[in-house]
Design a protein around this motif. Structure first.
Motif, PDB file in Angstrom:
ATOM      1  N   PRO A 198       0.765  -1.236   0.018  1.00 51.69           N
ATOM      2  CA  PRO A 198       0.013   0.162   0.066  1.00 51.69           C
ATOM      3  C   PRO A 198       0.834   1.133  -0.056  1.00 51.69           C
ATOM      4  O   PRO A 198       0.299   2.220  -0.359  1.00 51.69           O
ATOM      5  CB  PRO A 198      -0.719  -0.147   1.364  1.00 51.69           C
ATOM      6  CG  PRO A 198      -0.025  -1.048   2.328  1.00 51.69           C
ATOM      7  CD  PRO A 198       0.461  -2.083   1.236  1.00 51.69           C
ATOM      8  N   PHE A 199       2.058   1.264   0.393  1.00 45.96           N
ATOM      9  CA  PHE A 199       3.044   2.491   0.389  1.00 45.96           C
ATOM     10  C   PHE A 199       3.372   2.631  -0.933  1.00 45.96           C
ATOM     11  O   PHE A 199       3.263   3.965  -1.414  1.00 45.96           O
ATOM     12  CB  PHE A 199       4.142   1.946   1.298  1.00 45.96           C
ATOM     13  CG  PHE A 199       4.909   3.252   1.720  1.00 45.96           C
ATOM     14  CD1 PHE A 199       4.855   4.009   2.719  1.00 45.96           C
ATOM     15  CD2 PHE A 199       6.228   3.839   0.872  1.00 45.96           C
ATOM     16  CE1 PHE A 199       5.399   5.128   3.009  1.00 45.96           C
ATOM     17  CE2 PHE A 199       6.954   4.793   0.988  1.00 45.96           C
ATOM     18  CZ  PHE A 199       6.730   5.456   2.177  1.00 45.96           C
ATOM     19  N   ALA A 200       3.650   1.804  -1.801  1.00 45.85           N
ATOM     20  CA  ALA A 200       3.845   1.966  -3.269  1.00 45.85           C
ATOM     21  C   ALA A 200       2.648   2.615  -4.058  1.00 45.85           C
ATOM     22  O   ALA A 200       2.726   3.196  -4.757  1.00 45.85           O
ATOM     23  CB  ALA A 200       4.528   0.980  -3.679  1.00 45.85           C
ATOM     24  N   ARG A 201       1.550   1.872  -3.642  1.00 43.05           N
ATOM     25  CA  ARG A 201       0.473   2.260  -4.380  1.00 43.05           C
ATOM     26  C   ARG A 201       0.028   3.589  -4.072  1.00 43.05           C
ATOM     27  O   ARG A 201      -0.326   4.345  -4.792  1.00 43.05           O
ATOM     28  CB  ARG A 201      -0.899   1.403  -4.095  1.00 43.05           C
ATOM     29  CG  ARG A 201      -0.687  -0.165  -4.484  1.00 43.05           C
ATOM     30  CD  ARG A 201      -1.829  -0.910  -3.889  1.00 43.05           C
ATOM     31  NE  ARG A 201      -1.592  -2.435  -4.447  1.00 43.05           N
ATOM     32  CZ  ARG A 201      -2.421  -3.351  -4.198  1.00 43.05           C
ATOM     33  NH1 ARG A 201      -3.550  -3.101  -3.199  1.00 43.05           N
ATOM     34  NH2 ARG A 201      -2.510  -4.533  -4.717  1.00 43.05           N
ATOM     35  N   SER A 202       0.048   3.923  -2.736  1.00 46.28           N
ATOM     36  CA  SER A 202      -0.286   5.410  -2.441  1.00 46.28           C
ATOM     37  C   SER A 202       0.460   6.560  -3.193  1.00 46.28           C
ATOM     38  O   SER A 202       0.103   7.712  -3.580  1.00 46.28           O
ATOM     39  CB  SER A 202       0.064   5.533  -0.998  1.00 46.28           C
ATOM     40  OG  SER A 202      -0.940   4.613  -0.244  1.00 46.28           O
ATOM     41  N   ALA A 203       1.979   6.079  -3.255  1.00 44.45           N
ATOM     42  CA  ALA A 203       2.921   6.869  -4.006  1.00 44.45           C
ATOM     43  C   ALA A 203       2.447   7.169  -5.466  1.00 44.45           C
ATOM     44  O   ALA A 203       2.428   8.323  -6.007  1.00 44.45           O
ATOM     45  CB  ALA A 203       4.193   6.419  -3.726  1.00 44.45           C
ATOM     46  N   ALA A 204       1.937   6.225  -6.104  1.00 43.55           N
ATOM     47  CA  ALA A 204       1.551   6.202  -7.249  1.00 43.55           C
ATOM     48  C   ALA A 204       0.235   6.954  -7.715  1.00 43.55           C
ATOM     49  O   ALA A 204       0.003   7.415  -8.716  1.00 43.55           O
ATOM     50  CB  ALA A 204       1.281   4.814  -8.166  1.00 43.55           C
ATOM     51  N   LYS A 205      -0.536   7.142  -6.504  1.00 41.65           N
ATOM     52  CA  LYS A 205      -1.976   7.671  -6.731  1.00 41.65           C
ATOM     53  C   LYS A 205      -2.034   9.050  -6.319  1.00 41.65           C
ATOM     54  O   LYS A 205      -2.988   9.896  -6.319  1.00 41.65           O
ATOM     55  CB  LYS A 205      -2.930   6.971  -6.028  1.00 41.65           C
ATOM     56  CG  LYS A 205      -3.219   5.680  -6.576  1.00 41.65           C
ATOM     57  CD  LYS A 205      -4.167   4.720  -5.577  1.00 41.65           C
ATOM     58  CE  LYS A 205      -4.489   3.359  -6.348  1.00 41.65           C
ATOM     59  NZ  LYS A 205      -5.491   2.745  -5.635  1.00 41.65           N
TER      60      LYS A 205
END
Length: 757
Positions: free
Chosen positions: A463-470
Motif C-alpha cells: 500500500p505504501f507504493a500504491r499510495s505513492a503512485a496515486k
C-alpha cells in the motif's frame, strides 16, 4: 655527574668538604649517610621517601663538629635528601618502560615533568660546581658560604620533592589523573616564594607542551595522540556509545560524561576496544590512520557512512577528570566538536567516502593551507613562556568557526539539507496529507487483521507504493529513502519511550497490533551528521502520534458512515407504511413500535453526539499539531537555515525545532500523554462498539455505550483542564495553545459543564 674540584679550603678534617659536595649531588659515603641506600631500589614495591621523613644524616663518627656547624650541615643534608628523591623520580621516568617489570603505567605528562626536572637538576649541579670552584679560591669559612650560595634551593627542592612524591603515590592507582599534576603546577606557579613560582612555571610550561600538542593533533589533523588515555578527549567504547546514542542531550550531559568516563575501568583492554569502535588512531599507526577513521568499519559505502555517523554522534567524549582547571567544560566541548568535524572533513573522497577531501585537491573540503595557518598559531602559542588561556580560547573558537562553516557548506550547499528536511516533514511529520490519507485507505484491510511478523514490512510496502503512485508523492526523488517498518517488542520499547526530565513514558498508544510502526530513513552523506539516530527517533515518535490521530480520524469517519446507515434503517422501520399483523388490535403495533423505536432513536442520538465530540477533539488536536505547531516551527527553521552559515547554529536551530515539536505536541509531559492514551482508548472502544453493531441499531449495548461516554467525557475534560491552565500555557511558551483551547471550548461546552462527569 659533574666533576667537582678538590681544591677547597679544608674544614676540620681533610676531605670533609669534598664528601659534603658529593653528598649534595646524591652520592653518600661514610661521613654523610643515607639510610635509604640499604633498600633495593630495583624492587617494584620501593617508593620514594616522604618529604618530611629525611633519611640522610651525619655519621656518628663526626663527634668533633660544633653544634652551630651541625645545624648548617643538617640544612645541607635536607637539600641532599630532596635532591636525591627528585633525581630518583627522573631516573625512573627516563628509564625504558617494561610492562613485565614495572606495574606503574607510563605517562607522557610525567615524562614531560621529568624533562623539566632534568633542566632544573642540571642547573642545581652547575650551581654547585661553581660554588665548589669559588670555595677553592676564597679563604672564607666553607660551610656558611656553601649554605649561602645554595640558599635559593632551600625552598625549591622541598617543593619539588613534595610534587614528585604526590605523583608517585597516586601513579599506581585509578585515582591518578594528569590534570591533578597540571593543576598542582598551576597552583605552584602562583606561590609567594619567587624561586618556587619560577620553577613551577617552567615545569608547567613543559606539561603544557604535551597538552598543546595533543590539542593540535586532534584539532588540526583529527588524530588522538594519546597512548595512555591522559588527554581529556577519549574514544568511547561500544557500550558507552550505544548508551549515548539513546540518551537525550541536555543540561545533564556533563554528569553523564562523568559516569561514562569512569565506566571503562572493568574492561580487559578499554583502550583497544575504544579505538576499535571509534575508528580512532592507534598510537604509532602513522598519519594515514587518522584519515581512514571509521571507514574501516565496513566494506560498502553505506556501511562506511553508518560507521562514520556512529563515530560522529557517539565515538568520542570529554573526560571531566582529565580537564585542567584552566580548561572549562565549554572549551573542552568546543575542542571535541572541532576534532570530530576535522575527522569528517578529512574523510577520503571516492565511493563510500562521502565526497570528503583534505588531500590538497582544488575541491577539497578542508584546505591544507588554512589548517596550516592554525597549526602555526598553535606553535606560536606553545613557544610563549606562559600559556595565555584567553589566546587559547580565541584560537579554539576561530578553529570552531572555520570548520563549522565548512560543515554548513557541505550540508546545505552540497548535500541539499533543505529538501531533505522538507521530505522529513512530508513523510515523517505527515505533511503530505494526500499520500497518508491514501495509504490508510489502501492499508485498511491489512490493518484490520493482525500483522504477520515475518512479512509485515513487505505487506506494508504494497500500500505504501500504491499510495505513492496515486498521489502527489509520485516522482518524488526522496521517497525511496523512506520505508515503513514494524518494530519488534524490544525495538518498540526503545523507539517510542520518551526520555524527558521526568521518568520515561511511552507515546500514547492506540492499537497494540499496528502501533509499532516507524518510518526508516536512508540519508545520503553527510545529512546524518545533523539527523542522527536520536533525532530520527524523535521524528518517529511524532510520526507515531500523528499517524494514530489520523487512524482515529479515519475510524470515526467509518463510524459516522455506519451510524448514518443505522439511522436510515431505523427511519425505515419506523415508517407508517408498515402492515399491521392479522389479529392485532388497531394501534397496538404502532404503540409498541413507537416505544422501541423511541429508545433506539435516543440511543442513536447519543452515539452520534458522542462521535461528534470525539471527532471534534481529534480533528482539533490534529489541526493544532499539524498546522499551528509543525508548519509554524518549520517555517521558522527554514528562516534560520537560510540566514546562518555555521553548523553549530544549524544544529542548535534543528535541536530547538525538534524540542518545540515534542513539547508543544504534549509528548514531553507524562501526565498529558497518559490522558491522551485514555482518550485514544475511548475512541478505539467506541469504533469497535459501532463496528460490532453492523447495520442493526438494536444490537447496540446500552451499558457499554454509557461507559464509553462517561469515560470519554471524563478524560476529555481532564485534557481540557490541563491544557487550559495558565501554568501550562506559560510553561509551553506556545502561542497557538490558547487557540486550541478556544476551538475545543466551542460554545463554552467545556466551561459550562464545569466538572466533567
Amino acid at each position: 655527574m659533574v666533576k667537582l674540584t678538590q681544591e677547597v679550603v679544608p674544614f676540620d678534617e681533610s676531605g670533609l668538604l669534598l664528601e659534603l659536595l658529593f653528598a649534595l649531588v646524591g652520592h653518600h659515603g661514610d661521613l654523610f649517610v643515607d639510610d635509604a641506600d640499604r633498600d633495593d631500589k630495583d624492587d617494584e614495591t620501593w617508593q620514594l621517601p616522604r618529604p618530611d621523613e629525611c633519611t640522610v644524616h651525619i655519621s656518628e663518627q663526626l663527634t668533633w663538629i660544633s653544634e652551630s656547624d651541625r645545624e648548617v650541615l643538617a640544612d645541607l643534608m635536607l637539600l641532599s635528601f630532596h635532591f636525591k628523591a627528585v633525581s630518583t623520580f627522573v631516573e625512573w621516568e627516563h628509564a625504558p618502560w617494561d610492562p613485565h617489570q614495572r606495574t606503574r603505567p607510563p605517562s607522557v605528562y610525567r615524562r614531560a615533568l621529568a624533562s623539566g626536572l632534568t633542566e632544573l637538576l642540571d642547573d642545581y649541579r652547575c650551581t654547585l660546581h661553581g660554588v665548589a670552584r669559588q670555595l677553592g679560591a676564597e679563604p672564607a669559612p666553607a660551610l656558611p658560604s656553601l649554605k649561602h650560595h645554595m640558599w635559593e634551593y632551600m625552598d625549591v627542592l622541598p617543593a619539588l620533592h613534595s610534587l614528585v612524591w604526590a605523583q608517585e603515590a597516586h601513579a599506581h592507582g585509578p585515582a591518578y589523573s594528569p590534570a591533578a599534576l597540571v593543576n598542582a603546577l598551576a597552583e605552584g606557579s602562583r606561590s609567594g616564594l619567587p624561586g618556587v613560582r619560577q620553577v613551577m612555571g617552567r615545569l608547567l610550561w613543559h606539561c603544557n607542551q604535551v597538552l598543546m600538542q595533543q590539542m593540535a593533533a586532534w584539532m588540526i589533523h583529527g588524530m588522538l595522540q594519546d597512548p595512555n588515555r591522559e588527554f581529556f578527549i577519549n574514544p568511547r567504547t561500544a557500550a558507552q556509545a550505544q548508551h549515548a546514542a539513546h540518551s537525550t542531550q541536555g543540561p545533564g550531559q556533563a554528569q553523564q560524561r562523568e559516569e561514562e568516563a569512569g565506566a571503562t575501568g572493568g574492561e580487559s583492554d578499554p583502550l583497544a576496544s575504544a579505538y576499535a569502535f571509534a575508528g580512532a588512531d592507534r598510537p604509532g599507526a602513522g598519519a594515514g590512520a587518522g584519515d581512514e577513521g571509521a571507514g574501516a568499519a565496513g566494506g560498502s559505502g553505506r556501511d562506511q557512512d553508518e560507521a562514520a555517523y556512529r563515530e560522529w554522534h557517539g565515538g568520542f567524549q570529554v573526560n571531566p577528570r582529565a580537564l585542567p582547571l584552566y580548561v572549562s567544560h565549554d572549551l573542552a566541548d568546543t575542542v571535541l566538536f572541532v576534532g570530530r568535524a576535522v575527522r569528517v572533513l578529512r574523510r577520503p573522497a571516492g565511493p563510500g567516502g562521502g565526497g570528503g577531501g583534505g588531500g590538497g585537491g582544488p575541491g577539497e573540503l578542508l584546505p591544507l593551507h588554512e589548517m596550516m595557518q592554525f597549526g602555526q598559531a598553535f606553535t606560536a602559542l606553545q613557544a610563549e613562556p606562559e600559556l595565555s588561556v584567553p589566546r587559547l580560547e580565541m584560537l579554539v573558537e576561530a578553529l570552531r568557526a572555520h570548520v563549522a562553516r565548512l560543515l554548513w557548506r557541505q550540508l546545505v550547499g552540497r548535500a541539499g539539507l533543505l529538501p531533505a528536511l522538507c521530505a522529513l516533514k512530508d513523510y515523517l511529520l505527515l505533511g503530505r496529507g494526500d499520500f497518508w490519507q491514501t495509504f490508510l485507505e489502501e492499508a485498511r484491510g491489512l490493518m484490520a487483521a493482525p500483522p504477520r511478523p515475518t512479512s509485515a514490512d513487505a505487506d506494508l510496502a504494497v500500500p505504501f507504493a500504491r499510495s505513492a503512485a496515486k498521489t502527489s508523492a509520485e516522482g518524488d526523488p526522496l521517497l525511496p529513502a523512506f520505508a515503513l517498518h514494524r518494530c519488534t517488542a524490544a525495538e518498540a520499547e526503545q523507539e517510542f519511550m520518551i526520555r524527558s526530565s521526568a521518568a520515561p513514558h511511552p507515546v500514547p498508544p492506540l492499537d497494540p497490533a499496528w502501533d509499532p510502526l516507524v518510518l526508516r530513513v536512508g540519508l545520503d552523506w553527510p545529512l546524518g551528521l545533523l539527523l542522527g539516530a536520536d533525532q530520527l527517533r524523535r521524528y518517529n515518535q511524532l510520526f507515531a502520534l500523528l499517524l494514530r490521530l489520523r487512524r482515529m480520524q479515519g475510524g470515526l469517519e467509518e463510524a459516522w458512515q455506519a451510524l448514518r446507515t443505522m439511522d436510515r434503517e431505523l427511519m425505515r422501520t419506523r415508517s407508517d407504511g408498515r402492515q399491521r399483523p392479522r389479529g392485532q388490535p388497531p394501534g397496538a403495533g404502532a404503540a409498541a413500535g413507537a416505544g422501541a423505536g423511541g429508545a433506539l432513536h435516543m440511543r442513536m442520538r447519543e452515539l452520534q453526539e458522542l462521535r461528534n465530540h470525539m471527532a471534534h477533539l481529534v480533528a482539533n488536536l490534529q489541526i493544532y499539531i499539524q498546522t499551528d505547531v509543525i508548519e509554524a516551527s518549520f517555517s521558522a527553521l527554514e528562516d534560520r537555515i537560510s540566514t546562518c552559515q555555521d553548523f553549530s547554529e544549524l544544529e542548535r536551530a534543528h535541536h530547538g525545532f525538534l524540542s518545540t515539536l515534542m513539547t508543544q505536541s504534549f509528548l514531553t509531559v507524562r501526565s498529558l500523554c497518559a490522558i491522551l492514551g485514555d482518550v485514544f482508548a475511548d475512541v478505539r472502544t467506541f469504533c469497535q462498539l459501532v463496528a460490532r453493531c453492523g447495520c442493526d441499531p438494536a444490537r447496540i449495548d446500552p451499558a457499554a455505550l454509557a461507559k464509553v461516554r462517561a469515560d470519554f467525557l471524563r478524560h476529555a475534560g481532564a485534557l481540557y483542564n490541563n491544557i487550559s491552565s495558565q501554568r501550562m500555557i506559560d510553561s509551553f511558551r506556545a502561542p497557538h495553545l490558547a487557540q486550541l483551547v478556544t476551538r475545543l471550548n466551542y460554545n463554552d461546552w467545556y466551561s459550562l459543564r464545569g466538572q466533567p462527569a
